[in-house]
Design a protein around this motif. Structure first.
Motif, PDB file in Angstrom:
ATOM      1  N   GLN A 178       0.822  -1.212   0.000  1.00  0.00           N
ATOM      2  CA  GLN A 178       0.000   0.000   0.000  1.00  0.00           C
ATOM      3  C   GLN A 178       0.852   1.257   0.000  1.00  0.00           C
ATOM      4  OE1 GLN A 178      -2.778  -0.002   3.305  1.00  0.00           O
ATOM      5  NE2 GLN A 178      -4.460  -0.487   1.935  1.00  0.00           N
ATOM      6  N   THR A 179       1.918   1.252   0.793  1.00  0.00           N
ATOM      7  CA  THR A 179       2.789   2.419   0.927  1.00  0.00           C
ATOM      8  C   THR A 179       4.230   1.955   1.076  1.00  0.00           C
ATOM      9  OG1 THR A 179       1.021   3.596   2.104  1.00  0.00           O
ATOM     10  CG2 THR A 179       3.228   4.551   2.200  1.00  0.00           C
ATOM     11  N   VAL A 180       5.141   2.653   0.409  1.00  0.00           N
ATOM     12  CA  VAL A 180       6.563   2.322   0.499  1.00  0.00           C
ATOM     13  C   VAL A 180       7.360   3.599   0.711  1.00  0.00           C
ATOM     14  CG1 VAL A 180       8.546   1.264  -0.638  1.00  0.00           C
ATOM     15  CG2 VAL A 180       6.253   0.353  -1.053  1.00  0.00           C
ATOM     16  N   PHE A 181       8.235   3.571   1.715  1.00  0.00           N
ATOM     17  CA  PHE A 181       9.223   4.623   1.934  1.00  0.00           C
ATOM     18  C   PHE A 181      10.609   3.976   1.980  1.00  0.00           C
ATOM     19  CE2 PHE A 181       5.629   7.124   3.196  1.00  0.00           C
ATOM     20  CZ  PHE A 181       6.022   8.456   3.112  1.00  0.00           C
ATOM     21  N   GLY A 182      11.629   4.777   1.846  1.00  0.00           N
ATOM     22  CA  GLY A 182      12.995   4.322   2.037  1.00  0.00           C
ATOM     23  C   GLY A 182      13.585   4.962   3.280  1.00  0.00           C
ATOM     24  N   ARG A 183      14.621   4.331   3.805  1.00  0.00           N
ATOM     25  CA  ARG A 183      15.280   4.885   4.982  1.00  0.00           C
ATOM     26  C   ARG A 183      16.392   5.838   4.565  1.00  0.00           C
ATOM     27  NH1 ARG A 183      14.901   4.676   9.812  1.00  0.00           N
ATOM     28  NH2 ARG A 183      13.396   2.954   9.734  1.00  0.00           N
ATOM     29  N   GLU A 184      16.459   6.978   5.264  1.00  0.00           N
ATOM     30  CA  GLU A 184      17.558   7.915   5.044  1.00  0.00           C
ATOM     31  C   GLU A 184      18.611   7.776   6.133  1.00  0.00           C
ATOM     32  OE1 GLU A 184      17.942  12.720   4.879  1.00  0.00           O
ATOM     33  OE2 GLU A 184      16.731  11.734   3.345  1.00  0.00           O
ATOM     34  N   THR A 185      18.209   7.884   7.391  1.00  0.00           N
ATOM     35  CA  THR A 185      19.123   7.706   8.512  1.00  0.00           C
ATOM     36  C   THR A 185      18.453   6.784   9.533  1.00  0.00           C
ATOM     37  OG1 THR A 185      18.272   9.596   9.774  1.00  0.00           O
ATOM     38  CG2 THR A 185      20.035  10.037   8.180  1.00  0.00           C
ATOM     39  N   LYS A 186      19.126   6.572  10.659  1.00  0.00           N
ATOM     40  CA  LYS A 186      18.605   5.669  11.682  1.00  0.00           C
ATOM     41  C   LYS A 186      17.239   6.101  12.191  1.00  0.00           C
ATOM     42  CE  LYS A 186      19.942   3.434  16.027  1.00  0.00           C
ATOM     43  NZ  LYS A 186      20.989   3.335  17.076  1.00  0.00           N
ATOM     44  N   TYR A 187      17.023   7.413  12.270  1.00  0.00           N
ATOM     45  CA  TYR A 187      15.772   7.923  12.840  1.00  0.00           C
ATOM     46  C   TYR A 187      14.956   8.738  11.840  1.00  0.00           C
ATOM     47  CZ  TYR A 187      18.056   6.587  17.190  1.00  0.00           C
ATOM     48  OH  TYR A 187      18.684   5.884  18.177  1.00  0.00           O
ATOM     49  N   ALA A 188      15.190   8.556  10.557  1.00  0.00           N
ATOM     50  CA  ALA A 188      14.438   9.328   9.566  1.00  0.00           C
ATOM     51  C   ALA A 188      14.268   8.520   8.287  1.00  0.00           C
ATOM     52  CB  ALA A 188      15.147  10.643   9.254  1.00  0.00           C
ATOM     53  N   LEU A 189      13.057   8.572   7.732  1.00  0.00           N
ATOM     54  CA  LEU A 189      12.819   8.017   6.404  1.00  0.00           C
ATOM     55  C   LEU A 189      13.083   9.104   5.371  1.00  0.00           C
ATOM     56  CD1 LEU A 189       9.569   5.890   6.947  1.00  0.00           C
ATOM     57  CD2 LEU A 189      11.969   5.264   7.298  1.00  0.00           C
ATOM     58  N   THR A 190      13.097   8.704   4.113  1.00  0.00           N
ATOM     59  CA  THR A 190      13.278   9.679   3.040  1.00  0.00           C
ATOM     60  C   THR A 190      11.961   9.878   2.302  1.00  0.00           C
ATOM     61  OG1 THR A 190      14.457  10.197   0.986  1.00  0.00           O
ATOM     62  CG2 THR A 190      14.005   7.881   1.414  1.00  0.00           C
ATOM     63  N   ASN A 191      11.719  11.089   1.830  1.00  0.00           N
ATOM     64  CA  ASN A 191      10.559  11.321   0.970  1.00  0.00           C
ATOM     65  C   ASN A 191      10.993  11.725  -0.434  1.00  0.00           C
ATOM     66  OD1 ASN A 191      11.414  13.933   1.382  1.00  0.00           O
ATOM     67  ND2 ASN A 191       9.559  14.617   2.425  1.00  0.00           N
ATOM     68  N   SER A 192      12.228  11.379  -0.790  1.00  0.00           N
ATOM     69  CA  SER A 192      12.686  11.607  -2.163  1.00  0.00           C
ATOM     70  C   SER A 192      12.058  10.596  -3.120  1.00  0.00           C
ATOM     71  CB  SER A 192      14.211  11.534  -2.243  1.00  0.00           C
ATOM     72  OG  SER A 192      14.670  10.275  -1.782  1.00  0.00           O
ATOM     73  N   VAL A 193      11.581   9.481  -2.564  1.00  0.00           N
ATOM     74  CA  VAL A 193      10.796   8.490  -3.303  1.00  0.00           C
ATOM     75  C   VAL A 193       9.660   8.053  -2.397  1.00  0.00           C
ATOM     76  CG1 VAL A 193      10.783   6.284  -4.514  1.00  0.00           C
ATOM     77  CG2 VAL A 193      12.881   7.629  -4.438  1.00  0.00           C
ATOM     78  N   ILE A 194       8.439   8.104  -2.908  1.00  0.00           N
ATOM     79  CA  ILE A 194       7.279   7.616  -2.163  1.00  0.00           C
ATOM     80  C   ILE A 194       6.411   6.802  -3.127  1.00  0.00           C
ATOM     81  CG2 ILE A 194       5.234   8.192  -0.808  1.00  0.00           C
ATOM     82  CD1 ILE A 194       6.483  10.925  -0.236  1.00  0.00           C
ATOM     83  N   LEU A 195       6.068   5.591  -2.739  1.00  0.00           N
ATOM     84  CA  LEU A 195       5.095   4.797  -3.477  1.00  0.00           C
ATOM     85  C   LEU A 195       3.850   4.681  -2.615  1.00  0.00           C
ATOM     86  CD1 LEU A 195       7.999   3.677  -4.493  1.00  0.00           C
ATOM     87  CD2 LEU A 195       6.671   1.750  -5.359  1.00  0.00           C
ATOM     88  N   GLY A 196       2.679   4.894  -3.211  1.00  0.00           N
ATOM     89  CA  GLY A 196       1.470   4.805  -2.413  1.00  0.00           C
ATOM     90  C   GLY A 196       0.227   4.506  -3.214  1.00  0.00           C
ATOM     91  N   GLN A 197      -0.648   3.708  -2.625  1.00  0.00           N
ATOM     92  CA  GLN A 197      -1.976   3.516  -3.167  1.00  0.00           C
ATOM     93  C   GLN A 197      -2.825   4.729  -2.817  1.00  0.00           C
ATOM     94  OE1 GLN A 197      -4.221   0.363  -1.267  1.00  0.00           O
ATOM     95  NE2 GLN A 197      -5.297  -0.150  -3.152  1.00  0.00           N
TER      96      GLN A 197
END
Length: 326
Positions: free
Chosen positions: A191-210
């Motif tokens: 349904q939703t995919v994010f990538g990890r940027e650092t230990k305590y933060a995801l990245t929003n440079s790529v977002i997949l979502g239904q």
């Protein structure tokens, strides 16, 4: 000061958890109201104009929904969204490579550019010749967060917009300096995919979502708690998604090291050394960071032809490679 900041973050996480429970209940009992579904546009029609090959052709939102969700078992439409606010976008060779990689690797149904201005320049003209199904959607940048607080950083305007675009229409958001290297089909089943940027933060440079994915609804509502002048760079945009992914892991798939790599602190090795990019779905060039650290970006195919290092390999792979790059 640090204790006060941690206390604020704790309160924000509690608020988000409450919203998560509320959204789950609402999702199961009622449909989102039309006024929320059309938060991006003032009309019910997706006002997109086709730009590639100099064709002027309108497109409706319902048309994209019907055509992009027919692949069995895949929840995320094969539709790409870019966002650009501010001055007219003078397209660079790097932007061209980004769009070319999307075209060759993902073969999307549509590519949408959301913003006030249509891009321009030589490499934009090349893009409209070499990449098909590009559409422009007129959209103004949000002036405040959802709670009326002013944005501390102008980039947060795009952070909110990209989230709402995927929430409202579904698809794949990409930063304009991302280069796609591998098919996303294995990821589109979530349904939703994010990538990890650092230990305590995801990245929003790529977002997949239904469309209307519950996790995206929660992240959107988090902007009602945006801190205005005291907001941090990563707070609502990156750290809240990370925290919510730990609280609600069933709602989101997190790619640990295949999206936002290399990180900005590895750029010198990436540009002029050896970096293993074989596992990456996409790579982030960090164009602004590269300029700030004195790393030159390619301006034409001549610059990448004999470029030593992994970055040269990747750009040649996209520019000179076969049409069926997957």
């Amino acid at each position: 000061m640090k204790r006060k900041r941690n206390y604020r973050l704790f309160l924000l996480l509690l608020f988000c958890l409450f919203l998560a429970v509320t959204i789950i209940w609402v999702t199961r009992h009622m449909e989102m109201q039309p006024s929320n579904r059309n938060i991006l546009l003032k009309c019910n029609v997706y006002c997109a104009i086709q730009l590639d090959n100099r064709t002027i052709k309108p497109l409706s939102l319902h048309q994209t929904e019907r055509q992009s969700t027919g692949e069995e078992g895949l929840l995320v439409p094969n539709v790409i969204h870019f966002v650009w606010f501010g001055d007219p976008w003078s397209f660079t060779f790097l932007n061209y490579l980004s769009f070319l990689s999307v075209h060759k690797v993902l073969s999307p149904e549509y590519i949408f550019i959301h913003g006030e201005n249509i891009p321009n320049g030589y490499w934009w003209n090349r893009t409209t010749q070499d990449v098909s199904n590009i559409y422009h959607v007129y959209r103004q940048a949000p002036t405040t967060a959802l709670n009326g607080q002013p944005f501390k950083f102008k980039e947060h305007k795009s952070d909110l917009a990209r989230l709402q675009i995927i929430l409202s229409y579904g698809g794949i958001y990409l930063d304009k300096d991302m280069i796609v290297l591998k098919s996303f089909n294995q990821l589109r089943k979530y349904q939703t995919v994010f990538g990890r940027e650092t230990k305590y933060a995801l990245t929003n440079s790529v977002i997949l979502g239904q469309k209307e994915a519950p996790f995206l609804k929660i992240l959107n509502l988090a902007y009602y708690a945006y801190n205005g002048p005291t907001e941090t760079w990563t707070g609502t945009s990156l750290r809240v998604p990370d925290s919510m992914s730990r609280i609600l892991p069933a709602m989101v798939h997190v790619e640990q090291d295949t999206f936002n790599r290399p990180l900005w602190n590895d750029l010198k090795v990436y540009f002029h050394g050896s970096y293993n990019w074989s596992r990456l779905y996409a790579t982030h060039v960090w164009a602004r960071k590269a300029k700030q650290t004195g790393l030159a970006l390619p301006k034409s195919p001549d610059d990448i032809r004999h470029w030593n290092g992994s970055f040269g390999e990747i750009t040649r792979f996209i520019y000179y490679g076969p049409n069926d790059v997957v």
